[in-house]
Design a protein around this motif. Structure first.
Motif, PDB file in Angstrom:
ATOM      1  N   ALA A   3      14.588  -8.238  24.489  1.00  0.00           N
ATOM      2  CA  ALA A   3      14.258  -7.092  23.883  1.00  0.00           C
ATOM      3  C   ALA A   3      13.852  -6.154  22.675  1.00  0.00           C
ATOM      4  CB  ALA A   3      16.146  -6.875  22.967  1.00  0.00           C
ATOM      5  N   ARG A   4      13.160  -7.342  22.408  1.00  0.00           N
ATOM      6  CA  ARG A   4      12.424  -7.435  21.344  1.00  0.00           C
ATOM      7  C   ARG A   4      11.280  -6.507  21.468  1.00  0.00           C
ATOM      8  NH1 ARG A   4      14.938 -10.408  16.544  1.00  0.00           N
ATOM      9  NH2 ARG A   4      14.332 -11.399  17.265  1.00  0.00           N
ATOM     10  N   GLN A   5      10.420  -7.408  22.630  1.00  0.00           N
ATOM     11  CA  GLN A   5       9.254  -7.730  23.378  1.00  0.00           C
ATOM     12  C   GLN A   5       9.283  -6.805  23.916  1.00  0.00           C
ATOM     13  OE1 GLN A   5       6.462  -9.089  22.988  1.00  0.00           O
ATOM     14  NE2 GLN A   5       6.007  -9.691  24.763  1.00  0.00           N
ATOM     15  N   LEU A   6      10.488  -5.802  24.572  1.00  0.00           N
ATOM     16  CA  LEU A   6      10.152  -4.778  26.356  1.00  0.00           C
ATOM     17  C   LEU A   6       9.971  -3.610  24.665  1.00  0.00           C
ATOM     18  CD1 LEU A   6      13.638  -5.377  27.831  1.00  0.00           C
ATOM     19  CD2 LEU A   6      11.104  -5.476  29.082  1.00  0.00           C
ATOM     20  N   ALA A   7      10.930  -3.396  24.042  1.00  0.00           N
ATOM     21  CA  ALA A   7      10.363  -2.085  22.619  1.00  0.00           C
ATOM     22  C   ALA A   7       9.222  -2.244  22.650  1.00  0.00           C
ATOM     23  CB  ALA A   7      11.559  -2.443  21.497  1.00  0.00           C
ATOM     24  N   ASP A   8       8.805  -3.086  21.770  1.00  0.00           N
ATOM     25  CA  ASP A   8       7.011  -3.203  21.798  1.00  0.00           C
ATOM     26  C   ASP A   8       6.067  -2.788  23.006  1.00  0.00           C
ATOM     27  OD1 ASP A   8       7.754  -4.581  18.738  1.00  0.00           O
ATOM     28  OD2 ASP A   8       7.535  -6.269  19.685  1.00  0.00           O
ATOM     29  N   LEU A   9       6.551  -3.526  23.743  1.00  0.00           N
ATOM     30  CA  LEU A   9       5.871  -2.974  25.017  1.00  0.00           C
ATOM     31  C   LEU A   9       5.575  -1.417  25.112  1.00  0.00           C
ATOM     32  CD1 LEU A   9       6.552  -6.086  27.799  1.00  0.00           C
ATOM     33  CD2 LEU A   9       4.128  -5.412  26.489  1.00  0.00           C
ATOM     34  N   ASP A  10       7.250  -1.190  25.285  1.00  0.00           N
ATOM     35  CA  ASP A  10       7.285   0.237  25.858  1.00  0.00           C
ATOM     36  C   ASP A  10       6.510   1.037  24.491  1.00  0.00           C
ATOM     37  OD1 ASP A  10       9.188  -0.204  27.715  1.00  0.00           O
ATOM     38  OD2 ASP A  10      10.946   0.216  26.414  1.00  0.00           O
ATOM     39  N   ALA A  11       6.484   1.151  23.212  1.00  0.00           N
ATOM     40  CA  ALA A  11       5.744   1.445  22.105  1.00  0.00           C
ATOM     41  C   ALA A  11       4.165   1.436  22.404  1.00  0.00           C
ATOM     42  CB  ALA A  11       6.468   1.174  20.844  1.00  0.00           C
ATOM     43  N   GLN A  12       3.606  -0.047  22.673  1.00  0.00           N
ATOM     44  CA  GLN A  12       2.692   0.030  22.681  1.00  0.00           C
ATOM     45  C   GLN A  12       1.747   0.840  24.745  1.00  0.00           C
ATOM     46  OE1 GLN A  12       1.632  -4.460  24.245  1.00  0.00           O
ATOM     47  NE2 GLN A  12       1.629  -4.591  22.058  1.00  0.00           N
ATOM     48  N   ILE A  13       2.584   1.178  25.436  1.00  0.00           N
ATOM     49  CA  ILE A  13       2.471   2.189  26.370  1.00  0.00           C
ATOM     50  C   ILE A  13       2.981   2.991  26.436  1.00  0.00           C
ATOM     51  CG2 ILE A  13       3.956   3.214  28.682  1.00  0.00           C
ATOM     52  CD1 ILE A  13       4.688   0.219  29.435  1.00  0.00           C
ATOM     53  N   ALA A  14       3.536   3.954  25.444  1.00  0.00           N
ATOM     54  CA  ALA A  14       3.537   5.314  24.464  1.00  0.00           C
ATOM     55  C   ALA A  14       2.404   5.596  24.155  1.00  0.00           C
ATOM     56  CB  ALA A  14       3.829   5.208  23.489  1.00  0.00           C
TER      57      ALA A  14
END
Length: 129
Positions: free
Chosen positions: A85-96
């Motif tokens: 879940a943290r990995q997904l949140a980090d990836l979403d932030a990087q994509i943004a």
């Protein structure tokens, strides 16, 4: 099985396998009388898990934590779910961040493509940036 066979079975190099063993991610292999490492099937299972964890973007420290939980006899499912879940949140932030960066670079590029270098302001390094 010897180190080359174990590495091939897990889809990695012998150097990587030794590195994981040195880092404590893989218990030390049993040594045959000739000194060669002898790995069992459980080592392959563990190496495949490490490979999948790395493919999911987990750090070796995170993977080590998961293995420690498992080694203490507890299923690490909740811990893994929270890490993912943290990995997904980090990836979403990087994509943004990358999307915003792309928009900024596209705007700079459009300005540069429409500009005339002969009309550059000599008091600026480059008026496109």
């Amino acid at each position: 099985m010897r180190i080359g066979e174990a590495a091939a079975a897990a889809g990695m190099t012998t150097k990587t396998l030794r590195f994981y063993e040195d880092r404590g991610l893989l218990p030390p292999a049993h040594r045959a009388t000739n000194g060669y490492r002898d790995y069992g099937g459980e080592a392959i299972t563990r190496l495949e898990f490490i490979r999948r964890g790395r493919a999911a973007g987990l750090t070796l420290a995170q993977i080590s934590d998961i293995l420690t939980v498992r080694d203490h006899g507890t299923a690490p499912c909740t811990h893994v779910r929270d890490l993912l879940a943290r990995q997904l949140a980090d990836l979403d932030a990087q994509i943004a961040e990358l999307t915003a960066l792309r928009a900024a670079v596209a705007e700079f590029h459009d300005t540069a493509a429409a500009g005339d270098p002969r009309k550059c302001d000599p008091d600026q390094i480059c008026s496109y940036l």
